[in-house]
Design a protein around this motif. Structure first.
Motif, PDB file in Angstrom:
ATOM      1  N   MET A  17       0.830  -1.182   0.000  1.00  0.00           N
ATOM      2  CA  MET A  17       0.000   0.000   0.000  1.00  0.00           C
ATOM      3  C   MET A  17       0.872   1.241   0.000  1.00  0.00           C
ATOM      4  N   THR A  18       0.378   2.241  -0.670  1.00  0.00           N
ATOM      5  CA  THR A  18       1.145   3.472  -0.744  1.00  0.00           C
ATOM      6  C   THR A  18       0.634   4.464   0.287  1.00  0.00           C
ATOM      7  N   ASN A  54      -4.230   2.296  -4.403  1.00  0.00           N
ATOM      8  CA  ASN A  54      -4.083   3.571  -5.111  1.00  0.00           C
ATOM      9  C   ASN A  54      -4.882   4.728  -4.542  1.00  0.00           C
ATOM     10  N   ALA A  55      -5.920   4.451  -3.762  1.00  0.00           N
ATOM     11  CA  ALA A  55      -6.784   5.538  -3.312  1.00  0.00           C
ATOM     12  C   ALA A  55      -6.862   5.679  -1.794  1.00  0.00           C
ATOM     13  N   CYS A  56      -6.200   4.822  -1.062  1.00  0.00           N
ATOM     14  CA  CYS A  56      -6.304   4.870   0.399  1.00  0.00           C
ATOM     15  C   CYS A  56      -4.985   5.330   1.004  1.00  0.00           C
ATOM     16  N   ARG A  57      -5.081   6.297   1.910  1.00  0.00           N
ATOM     17  CA  ARG A  57      -3.871   6.756   2.584  1.00  0.00           C
ATOM     18  C   ARG A  57      -3.934   6.566   4.094  1.00  0.00           C
ATOM     19  N   ARG A  58      -5.110   6.309   4.649  1.00  0.00           N
ATOM     20  CA  ARG A  58      -5.234   6.129   6.101  1.00  0.00           C
ATOM     21  C   ARG A  58      -5.040   4.677   6.521  1.00  0.00           C
ATOM     22  N   ILE A  59      -5.434   3.741   5.676  1.00  0.00           N
ATOM     23  CA  ILE A  59      -5.360   2.325   6.049  1.00  0.00           C
ATOM     24  C   ILE A  59      -3.935   1.896   6.386  1.00  0.00           C
ATOM     25  N   PRO A  60      -2.913   2.287   5.614  1.00  0.00           N
ATOM     26  CA  PRO A  60      -1.557   1.877   5.994  1.00  0.00           C
ATOM     27  C   PRO A  60      -1.147   2.394   7.374  1.00  0.00           C
ATOM     28  N   SER A  61      -1.612   3.583   7.742  1.00  0.00           N
ATOM     29  CA  SER A  61      -1.217   4.137   9.031  1.00  0.00           C
ATOM     30  C   SER A  61      -1.984   3.510  10.192  1.00  0.00           C
ATOM     31  N   LEU A  62      -3.131   2.881   9.914  1.00  0.00           N
ATOM     32  CA  LEU A  62      -3.908   2.244  10.981  1.00  0.00           C
ATOM     33  C   LEU A  62      -3.303   0.911  11.414  1.00  0.00           C
ATOM     34  N   GLY A  63      -2.488   0.320  10.532  1.00  0.00           N
ATOM     35  CA  GLY A  63      -1.866  -0.956  10.887  1.00  0.00           C
ATOM     36  C   GLY A  63      -2.897  -2.055  11.030  1.00  0.00           C
ATOM     37  N   ARG A  64      -2.645  -2.965  11.951  1.00  0.00           N
ATOM     38  CA  ARG A  64      -3.548  -4.092  12.167  1.00  0.00           C
ATOM     39  C   ARG A  64      -4.491  -3.792  13.320  1.00  0.00           C
ATOM     40  N   LEU A  79     -13.485   4.192   6.992  1.00  0.00           N
ATOM     41  CA  LEU A  79     -12.095   4.338   7.437  1.00  0.00           C
ATOM     42  C   LEU A  79     -11.391   5.517   6.764  1.00  0.00           C
ATOM     43  N   GLU A  80     -11.609   5.661   5.477  1.00  0.00           N
ATOM     44  CA  GLU A  80     -10.840   6.626   4.695  1.00  0.00           C
ATOM     45  C   GLU A  80     -11.462   8.024   4.634  1.00  0.00           C
ATOM     46  N   LEU A  81     -12.773   8.098   4.690  1.00  0.00           N
ATOM     47  CA  LEU A  81     -13.457   9.393   4.568  1.00  0.00           C
ATOM     48  C   LEU A  81     -14.371   9.615   5.772  1.00  0.00           C
ATOM     49  N   PRO A  82     -13.796   9.835   6.940  1.00  0.00           N
ATOM     50  CA  PRO A  82     -14.651   9.960   8.132  1.00  0.00           C
ATOM     51  C   PRO A  82     -15.571  11.182   8.104  1.00  0.00           C
ATOM     52  N   LEU A  83     -15.239  12.208   7.333  1.00  0.00           N
ATOM     53  CA  LEU A  83     -16.075  13.407   7.273  1.00  0.00           C
ATOM     54  C   LEU A  83     -17.151  13.314   6.195  1.00  0.00           C
ATOM     55  N   TRP A  84     -17.107  12.301   5.357  1.00  0.00           N
ATOM     56  CA  TRP A  84     -18.077  12.127   4.278  1.00  0.00           C
ATOM     57  C   TRP A  84     -19.071  11.041   4.666  1.00  0.00           C
ATOM     58  N   GLN A  85     -20.291  11.173   4.165  1.00  0.00           N
ATOM     59  CA  GLN A  85     -21.344  10.206   4.456  1.00  0.00           C
ATOM     60  C   GLN A  85     -22.081   9.854   3.170  1.00  0.00           C
ATOM     61  N   VAL A  86     -22.700   8.678   3.198  1.00  0.00           N
ATOM     62  CA  VAL A  86     -23.549   8.303   2.072  1.00  0.00           C
ATOM     63  C   VAL A  86     -24.811   9.139   2.149  1.00  0.00           C
ATOM     64  N   ARG A  87     -25.048   9.908   1.125  1.00  0.00           N
ATOM     65  CA  ARG A  87     -26.220  10.781   1.097  1.00  0.00           C
ATOM     66  C   ARG A  87     -27.428  10.064   0.494  1.00  0.00           C
ATOM     67  N   ARG A  88     -27.166   9.286  -0.571  1.00  0.00           N
ATOM     68  CA  ARG A  88     -28.273   8.632  -1.249  1.00  0.00           C
ATOM     69  C   ARG A  88     -27.763   7.386  -1.964  1.00  0.00           C
ATOM     70  N   GLU A  99     -13.851   9.248  -6.757  1.00  0.00           N
ATOM     71  CA  GLU A  99     -14.110  10.620  -7.207  1.00  0.00           C
ATOM     72  C   GLU A  99     -13.885  11.624  -6.075  1.00  0.00           C
ATOM     73  N   VAL A 100     -14.336  11.282  -4.868  1.00  0.00           N
ATOM     74  CA  VAL A 100     -14.098  12.160  -3.711  1.00  0.00           C
ATOM     75  C   VAL A 100     -12.604  12.265  -3.446  1.00  0.00           C
ATOM     76  N   ARG A 101     -11.903  11.153  -3.540  1.00  0.00           N
ATOM     77  CA  ARG A 101     -10.445  11.174  -3.332  1.00  0.00           C
ATOM     78  C   ARG A 101      -9.764  12.080  -4.340  1.00  0.00           C
ATOM     79  N   ALA A 102     -10.204  12.025  -5.586  1.00  0.00           N
ATOM     80  CA  ALA A 102      -9.613  12.880  -6.617  1.00  0.00           C
ATOM     81  C   ALA A 102      -9.893  14.350  -6.318  1.00  0.00           C
TER      82      ALA A 102
END
Length: 155
Positions: A1-2, A34-44, A70-79, A122-125
């Protein structure tokens, strides 16, 4: 993971998601790599173990929702809506605002997990383009032909 996001990879990842017929383990791995940056820092942790368990079980929709949590704690599923053979998924930072007041990121696909992950990418971009460094930028280099002049009048 990057650990760092490469913004130039995200559009091509979004295209691969839109062109996929069904979710697969390699495609999910590619999204995580390619799109996750928090998961590597969370470890196991317990949360990452749950995500791995969902991926191993092939529970793609639940895995996509856990990944977004995990990756977008400030975003929520709207619909999430199903219309004419496609799932429409919208993510938003303010779920309670009216549609006309808040711009949500919306993607659609025939597979629910792919629609969710397409919106995630798309949100990550968008957030990668809008991110700012925590340290302010230095002033740009001055013109090499610029020469300061003293204009003081000491009379």
């Amino acid at each position: 993971m990057t650990a760092a996001l490469r913004p130039h990879d995200l559009p091509s990842l979004g295209d691969r998601l839109r062109n996929a017929q069904v979710m697969t383990r390699p495609l999910m791995r590619e999204v995580i790599d390619n799109a996750c940056r928090r998961i590597p820092s969370l470890g196991r942790s317990e949360r990452t173990a749950r995500l791995v368990h969902l991926i191993d079980a092939g529970a793609w929709t639940d895995a996509a929702l856990a990944l977004m949590e995990l990756e977008l704690p400030l975003w929520q599923v709207r619909r999430i809506a199903y219309d004419e053979g496609e799932w429409h998924c919208a993510l938003s930072r303010e779920r309670e605002l009216p549609d006309w007041l808040e711009a949500a990121v919306e993607e659609c696909h025939g597979d629910l997990a792919i629609a969710l992950l397409s919106a995630f990418v798309e949100v990550r971009a968008l957030t990668a383009e809008a991110s700012r460094p925590s340290v302010p930028n230095l002033r740009p280099a001055t013109d090499p032909l610029y020469e300061p002049a003293a204009c003081e009048n000491f009379r």
